[in-house]
Design an enzyme around this catalytic site. Structure first.
Site, PDB file in Angstrom:
ATOM      1  N   ILE A 121      37.800  40.571  42.688  1.00 19.50           N
ATOM      2  CA  ILE A 121      38.941  41.355  43.157  1.00 19.50           C
ATOM      3  C   ILE A 121      40.083  41.100  42.195  1.00 19.50           C
ATOM      4  O   ILE A 121      40.577  39.981  42.086  1.00 19.50           O
ATOM      5  CB  ILE A 121      39.324  40.942  44.603  1.00 19.50           C
ATOM      6  CG1 ILE A 121      38.202  41.361  45.570  1.00 19.50           C
ATOM      7  CG2 ILE A 121      40.653  41.564  45.006  1.00 19.50           C
ATOM      8  CD1 ILE A 121      38.344  40.821  46.954  1.00 19.50           C
ATOM      9  N   GLU A 122      40.484  42.125  41.452  1.00 17.75           N
ATOM     10  CA  GLU A 122      41.481  41.925  40.403  1.00 17.75           C
ATOM     11  C   GLU A 122      42.756  42.716  40.690  1.00 17.75           C
ATOM     12  O   GLU A 122      43.449  43.154  39.788  1.00 17.75           O
ATOM     13  CB  GLU A 122      40.866  42.298  39.046  1.00 17.75           C
ATOM     14  CG  GLU A 122      39.632  41.466  38.727  1.00 17.75           C
ATOM     15  CD  GLU A 122      38.945  41.866  37.423  1.00 17.75           C
ATOM     16  OE1 GLU A 122      39.652  42.290  36.499  1.00 17.75           O
ATOM     17  OE2 GLU A 122      37.700  41.723  37.348  1.00 17.75           O
ATOM     18  N   GLN A 123      43.061  42.859  41.986  1.00 16.49           N
ATOM     19  CA  GLN A 123      44.200  43.686  42.384  1.00 16.49           C
ATOM     20  C   GLN A 123      45.493  42.887  42.393  1.00 16.49           C
ATOM     21  O   GLN A 123      45.489  41.664  42.497  1.00 16.49           O
ATOM     22  CB  GLN A 123      43.925  44.266  43.775  1.00 16.49           C
ATOM     23  CG  GLN A 123      42.729  45.222  43.798  1.00 16.49           C
ATOM     24  CD  GLN A 123      42.051  45.265  45.163  1.00 16.49           C
ATOM     25  OE1 GLN A 123      42.704  45.336  46.184  1.00 16.49           O
ATOM     26  NE2 GLN A 123      40.723  45.219  45.172  1.00 16.49           N
TER      27      GLN A 123
END
Length: 365
Positions: A121-123
């Site tokens: 998850i690279e948000q």
């Protein structure tokens, strides 16, 4: 006798919902042993995995379409195959939705005879927001569920190259690392936010890369949980200006608040760069400060491009740090980016890249 047979068939149907796709049933059994040293491979599909160096691979994260043949083969080599876990954070702030997502992933892992999950998850997340706490809870609850439902399974989480709110990813890194089995540090795309001069630079300059691990460990994160990710690709930058000293000024492409970024360039596989470098203007050059190779070439229109990448020399320097600091292992994005053809030169280049992950490996045998 008929009653006994019917009972047996019923139990078989109840116990074994999924039929093992492997040649033998034992290849569908989960890999549960912990490896002292991890070589963590991201696979993005197709059949490149058939040419991986399986004497080194310990975990494969399946980021392509599920391939039962890969699962069987990985298990035959004692290596784990883990799911990709990706979800939009606003959707898991609600605990019930979070639980539903985790349940779905556990069920999928069981159905596909897999050995865990890599949560990627690279948000953007700001500190102390609902998403900030939900992300930490997601990792903790995923780990608990996987360990409970698939004993011996592995849960890993991907983090930016530095814990200092890179790309506005302000996560609770210490709590996340505490909750899962492994943290895969993506030590690449380190020019995603360029705050200084807008010039082409190394994808993963050595001082910046290694200092960031010190920062992770200062947060009391156990080095035995940290896996160093290295890039098997580079960046090709068009030069707006190319100085006599060889400095390449790049177009200004903002990213998450920064005025310039590596989005001004394009990602290029190691295999493609190795085909291009011999016909380039410069051949392989080496930057002593960043400890990284690069080269310059002109496109058909005559514009100069500068390409920065990692090769066996730069990767071996980082792998030496992994060994010296007692990190859990090393891995790459991604396993498919080398040339696995029968070309003799390509075969040697590919072998050298795999060997760079464990510089002392050859001496051990």
């Amino acid at each position: 006798m008929l009653v006994v047979w019917l009972c047996f068939m019923f139990l078989t149907l109840v116990c074994c919902d999924e039929q093992c796709p492997c040649e033998t049933q034992d290849l569908c059994e989960q890999i549960t042993d912990e490896k002292d040293f991890e070589v963590y491979v991201f696979d993005v599909g197709h059949k490149a995995w058939k040419s991986y160096d399986w004497t080194k691979v310990t975990t494969v994260a399946a980021f392509g379409k599920y391939d039962p043949e890969l699962m069987c083969y990985a298990h035959s080599k004692g290596a784990r195959l883990v799911l990709k876990g990706d979800v939009q954070l606003p959707g898991i702030v609600d605990p019930a939705k979070r639980t539903a997502w985790i349940t779905e992933k556990v069920d999928l892992a069981k159905k596909q005879f897999m050995d865990g999950i890599n949560i990627d998850i690279e948000q953007e997340v700001q500190e102390s927001t609902p998403e900030y706490y939900a992300l930490t809870a997601l990792v903790k609850e995923s780990t608990e569920a996987f360990h409970r439902e698939i004993p011996g399974s592995q849960v890993s989480f991907d983090v930016a190259w530095s814990p200092k709110c890179i790309d506005k990813r302000c996560y609770d890194y210490a709590a996340i690392a505490e909750s899962c089995d492994l943290v895969f540090v993506m030590s690449y795309d380190e020019q995603s936010q360029i705050w200084g001069d807008c010039i082409a630079m190394a994808n993963a300059p050595i001082y910046q890369t290694l200092t960031a691990y010190d920062h992770y460990m200062m947060m009391k994160i156990n080095p035995k949980k940290l896996v160093m990710g290295v890039p098997w690709y580079g960046y090709d930058y068009p030069c707006v200006n190319f100085s006599e000293e060889g400095v390449c000024t790049i177009p200004k492409v903002p990213f998450r608040g920064a005025p310039c970024s590596d989005a001004a360039g394009r990602q290029v596989p190691y295999s493609a760069m190795m085909k291009q470098i011999n016909s380039s203007m410069s051949g392989r050059m080496w930057d002593e400060v960043q400890a990284a190779p690069y080269y310059n070439y002109k496109n058909k229109e005559g514009q100069v491009h500068q390409v920065w990448y990692d090769d066996p020399v730069s990767i071996a320097l980082k792998a030496a740090y992994v060994s010296a600091r007692g990190l859990r292992g090393i891995g790459m994005w991604n396993g498919n980016l080398l040339d696995y053809s029968n070309n003799t030169v390509a075969q040697q280049q590919t072998k050298s890249m795999w060997n760079a992950l464990k510089p002392n490996h050859e001496k051990e045998h």
